[in-house]
Design a protein around this motif. Structure first.
Motif, short mmCIF file in Angstrom:
data_model
loop_
_atom_site.label_atom_id
_atom_site.label_comp_id
_atom_site.label_asym_id
_atom_site.label_seq_id
_atom_site.Cartn_x
_atom_site.Cartn_y
_atom_site.Cartn_z
N LEU A 63 -12.48 2.32 -5.56
CA LEU A 63 -12.94 1.56 -4.39
C LEU A 63 -11.78 1.25 -3.43
CD1 LEU A 63 -15.49 -0.94 -6.05
CD2 LEU A 63 -15.97 1.23 -4.92
N VAL A 64 -10.60 0.95 -3.97
CA VAL A 64 -9.44 0.71 -3.09
C VAL A 64 -9.02 2.03 -2.43
CG1 VAL A 64 -7.00 0.02 -2.99
CG2 VAL A 64 -8.60 -1.32 -4.35
N SER A 65 -9.06 3.12 -3.19
CA SER A 65 -8.73 4.44 -2.60
C SER A 65 -9.64 4.74 -1.43
CB SER A 65 -8.88 5.55 -3.63
OG SER A 65 -7.98 5.38 -4.68
N ALA A 66 -10.93 4.43 -1.61
CA ALA A 66 -11.91 4.78 -0.57
C ALA A 66 -11.86 3.82 0.62
CB ALA A 66 -13.32 4.78 -1.19
N SER A 67 -11.65 2.53 0.37
CA SER A 67 -11.74 1.55 1.46
C SER A 67 -10.39 1.26 2.11
CB SER A 67 -12.29 0.22 0.92
OG SER A 67 -11.37 -0.38 0.02
N GLY A 68 -9.31 1.41 1.34
CA GLY A 68 -7.97 1.09 1.86
C GLY A 68 -7.72 -0.40 2.05
N VAL A 69 -8.52 -1.23 1.41
CA VAL A 69 -8.31 -2.69 1.54
C VAL A 69 -8.43 -3.36 0.17
CG1 VAL A 69 -9.12 -2.83 3.93
CG2 VAL A 69 -10.76 -3.18 2.06
N PHE A 70 -7.69 -4.45 0.02
CA PHE A 70 -7.84 -5.26 -1.20
C PHE A 70 -7.31 -6.66 -0.96
CE2 PHE A 70 -3.72 -3.10 -1.63
CZ PHE A 70 -2.88 -4.13 -2.01
N VAL A 71 -7.70 -7.56 -1.85
CA VAL A 71 -7.13 -8.91 -1.87
C VAL A 71 -6.43 -9.08 -3.22
CG1 VAL A 71 -7.55 -11.38 -1.60
CG2 VAL A 71 -9.09 -9.74 -0.50
N MET A 72 -5.21 -9.58 -3.20
CA MET A 72 -4.43 -9.81 -4.42
C MET A 72 -4.24 -11.34 -4.57
SD MET A 72 -1.39 -10.62 -5.74
CE MET A 72 0.13 -10.23 -4.98
N HIS A 73 -4.82 -11.89 -5.66
CA HIS A 73 -4.80 -13.34 -5.85
C HIS A 73 -3.89 -13.74 -6.99
CE1 HIS A 73 -8.88 -12.07 -4.60
NE2 HIS A 73 -9.05 -13.24 -4.04
N GLU A 127 -4.06 -10.53 1.54
CA GLU A 127 -5.05 -9.48 1.77
C GLU A 127 -4.30 -8.27 2.33
OE1 GLU A 127 -9.29 -9.42 4.09
OE2 GLU A 127 -8.09 -11.22 4.11
N GLY A 128 -4.57 -7.09 1.79
CA GLY A 128 -3.79 -5.93 2.17
C GLY A 128 -4.60 -4.80 2.77
N ARG A 129 -3.98 -4.12 3.75
CA ARG A 129 -4.54 -2.88 4.29
C ARG A 129 -3.56 -1.77 3.92
NH1 ARG A 129 -8.74 -2.76 7.73
NH2 ARG A 129 -8.67 -4.84 8.60
N VAL A 130 -4.03 -0.78 3.17
CA VAL A 130 -3.15 0.23 2.57
C VAL A 130 -2.47 1.09 3.65
CG1 VAL A 130 -3.10 2.26 1.06
CG2 VAL A 130 -4.50 0.27 0.43
N VAL A 131 -1.13 1.22 3.53
CA VAL A 131 -0.38 2.07 4.46
C VAL A 131 0.26 3.26 3.75
CG1 VAL A 131 0.10 0.25 6.15
CG2 VAL A 131 1.69 0.61 4.25
N GLY A 132 0.25 3.24 2.41
CA GLY A 132 0.84 4.37 1.69
C GLY A 132 0.38 4.37 0.24
N ASN A 139 -2.15 6.90 -12.57
CA ASN A 139 -2.51 5.78 -11.71
C ASN A 139 -2.12 6.08 -10.27
OD1 ASN A 139 0.26 5.40 -11.62
ND2 ASN A 139 0.25 3.76 -13.12
N THR A 140 -2.51 5.19 -9.38
CA THR A 140 -2.05 5.28 -7.99
C THR A 140 -1.35 3.97 -7.65
OG1 THR A 140 -3.92 6.70 -7.40
CG2 THR A 140 -2.76 5.61 -5.60
N ILE A 141 -0.19 4.10 -7.02
CA ILE A 141 0.53 2.92 -6.53
C ILE A 141 0.21 2.77 -5.05
CG2 ILE A 141 2.80 1.87 -6.20
CD1 ILE A 141 3.66 3.58 -8.71
N PHE A 142 -0.35 1.63 -4.70
CA PHE A 142 -0.77 1.36 -3.33
C PHE A 142 0.25 0.42 -2.67
CE2 PHE A 142 -4.62 2.21 -5.74
CZ PHE A 142 -5.34 3.06 -4.92
N LEU A 143 0.66 0.76 -1.46
CA LEU A 143 1.50 -0.12 -0.63
C LEU A 143 0.66 -0.54 0.56
CD1 LEU A 143 4.31 -1.31 0.26
CD2 LEU A 143 4.65 0.85 1.48
N ALA A 144 0.59 -1.85 0.81
CA ALA A 144 -0.30 -2.34 1.86
C ALA A 144 0.40 -3.36 2.75
CB ALA A 144 -1.53 -2.98 1.22
N ASP A 145 0.08 -3.32 4.04
CA ASP A 145 0.47 -4.39 4.95
C ASP A 145 -0.33 -5.63 4.60
OD1 ASP A 145 2.33 -3.18 6.64
OD2 ASP A 145 0.78 -2.40 8.00
#
Ligand SMILES: Cc1cc2nc3c(=O)[nH]c(=O)nc-3n(C[C@H](O)[C@H](O)[C@H](O)COP(=O)(O)O)c2cc1C
Length: 194
Positions: A63-73, A127-132, A139-145
Motif C-alpha cells: 500500500l505504501v509502494s502504491a500510494s507513496g504516503v504514510f504516517v509514522m507514529h 506524515e511522509g510523502r515518498v521521494v525515494g 524489503n523496501t526502504i522508503f525515504l519520505a519528505d
C-alpha cells in the motif's frame, strides 16, 4: 572466513529502540503495521525526512509502494492510560496482517494532509510523502519528505524492551507465528531459501 553471527547480532539488534506504528491508505484501503526500522532521513531541520523499511511480505509494504504516503507514529509509555492505548496499537497492528481483516477499524483516526490515517491515541507523528525507494530484495526502504507532524499528548516515548515485558504471552506467540512466513519470504527474496 566464517561470519561471526553472534557479534553481528550484538552490534545490530536493538539499534532502534522505539516501536513505531506506520499507517497508510491506497484507493480507500487503509492499513498499518508496527516497525522498529524508522529513522530520520535528513540533517536539514527545516526540511525533515523520514525513513522506514517494510518487508515485502506485508500488506502495508504494497500500500505504501502504491500510494507513496504514510504516517509514522511514536507511542506513549506514560501516563498509564496512554501506555494501555499504546499496547493496544502495538498488538492490533503488529501481530496480524490487514489481509485477514481491517486492523484500523477499532482505532480512532483522522485523515492527515496526505489522506493517510493518523492514530489519535499515539504520542506524536510525522506524515511522509515518498521521494525515494531502495529495493533491498526482502524489503523496501522508503525515504519520505515530512509533510505533516503533530504532538498528540504529553508523555514519554515507548521503548520496545520494556514493552515486551507488558505484552500477554498469547499475543507474543501470535507475533512469532506471524513472523515465520515473513522470514521465509525474506529468505526466498534473498535467494537463501533452504
Ligand atoms: C516490534 C515489531 C517490529 C516490527 N518491525 C517491522 C519492520 O521494521 N518492518 C516490517 O515490514 N514489519 C515489521 N514488523 C512486522 C509487522 O508489523 C507485522 O508483520 C504486521 O502483521 C504486518 O501487517 P500488514 O500485513 O497488515 O502490513 C514488526 C512487528 C513488531 C511487533
Amino acid at each position: 572466513m566464517t561470519l561471526d553471527l553472534e557479534a553481528a547480532d550484538y552490534t545490530l539488534s536493538g539499534l532502534r529502540p522505539f516501536p513505531v506504528a506506520v499507517t497508510t491508505i491506497h484507493e480507500g484501503r487503509a492499513n498499518g503495521l508496527m516497525s522498529l526500522s524508522a529513522g530520520s532521513g535528513s540533517i536539514v531541520p527545516e526540511a525533515p525526512r523520514v525513513t522506514i523499511s517494510l518487508t515485502k511480505y506485508n500488506l502495508t509494504h504494497d500500500l505504501v509502494s502504491a500510494s507513496g504516503v504514510f504516517v509514522m507514529h511514536l507511542l506513549a509509555a506514560t501516563p498509564e492510560p496512554a501506555l494501555d492505548a499504546s499496547l493496544k496499537i502495538l498488538m492490533g497492528l503488529g501481530g496480524s496482517s490487514g489481509r485477514d481483516g481491517d486492523k484500523l477499524a477499532s482505532f480512532d483516526t483522522k485523515p492527515g494532509v496526505t489522506g493517510a490515517p493518523i492514530l489519535l491515541d499515539a504520542l506524536s507523528y510525522v506524515e511522509g510523502r515518498v521521494v525515494g525507494t531502495l529495493d533491498a530484495e526482502e524489503n523496501t526502504i522508503f525515504l519520505a519528505d515530512v509533510v505533516g507532524a503533530g504532538r498528540l499528548r504529553d508523555g514519554e516515548r515507548l521503548r520496545m524492551g520494556p514493552a515486551w515485558g507488558k505484552l500477554p504471552k498469547d499475543w507474543i506467540e501470535q507475533y512469532e507465528a506471524n513472523h515465520e512466513p515473513q522470514l521465509a519470504s525474506a529468505r526466498r527474496h534473498r535467494g537463501l531459501a533452504k
